[in-house]
Design a protein around this motif. Structure first.
Motif: not given
Length: 71
Positions: A43-51, A57-62
């Motif tokens: 979803i993140i990639n679709a919003i960023e690339v397609t549109y 965005y941030t991702i907390d690995e822990k």
């Protein structure tokens, strides 16, 4: 349990936050959590690339928390 919160202002959605594990299996071996994470990244990639949207965005690995805000 995983919770997803959508951000909305003036009738327009501008982001979301996903927190927690699904609890289906042990951390690191939870296939449901892995599936949810991969769908979220899709979803993140679709919003960023397609549109061609400018997203932050941030991702907390822990904690596996993911937060996305469209600018």
């Amino acid at each position: 349990m995983t919770t997803i919160t959508f951000f909305k202002t003036g009738g327009i959605y501008y982001g979301f936050e996903e927190q927690g594990h699904t609890g289906y299996g042990e951390s690191g071996d939870d296939v449901l959590c892995a599936a949810l994470s991969s769908m979220t990244m899709l979803i993140i990639n679709a919003i960023e690339v397609t549109y061609a949207s400018d997203v932050d965005y941030t991702i907390d690995e822990k904690t596996t928390d993911i937060r996305l805000i469209c600018k």
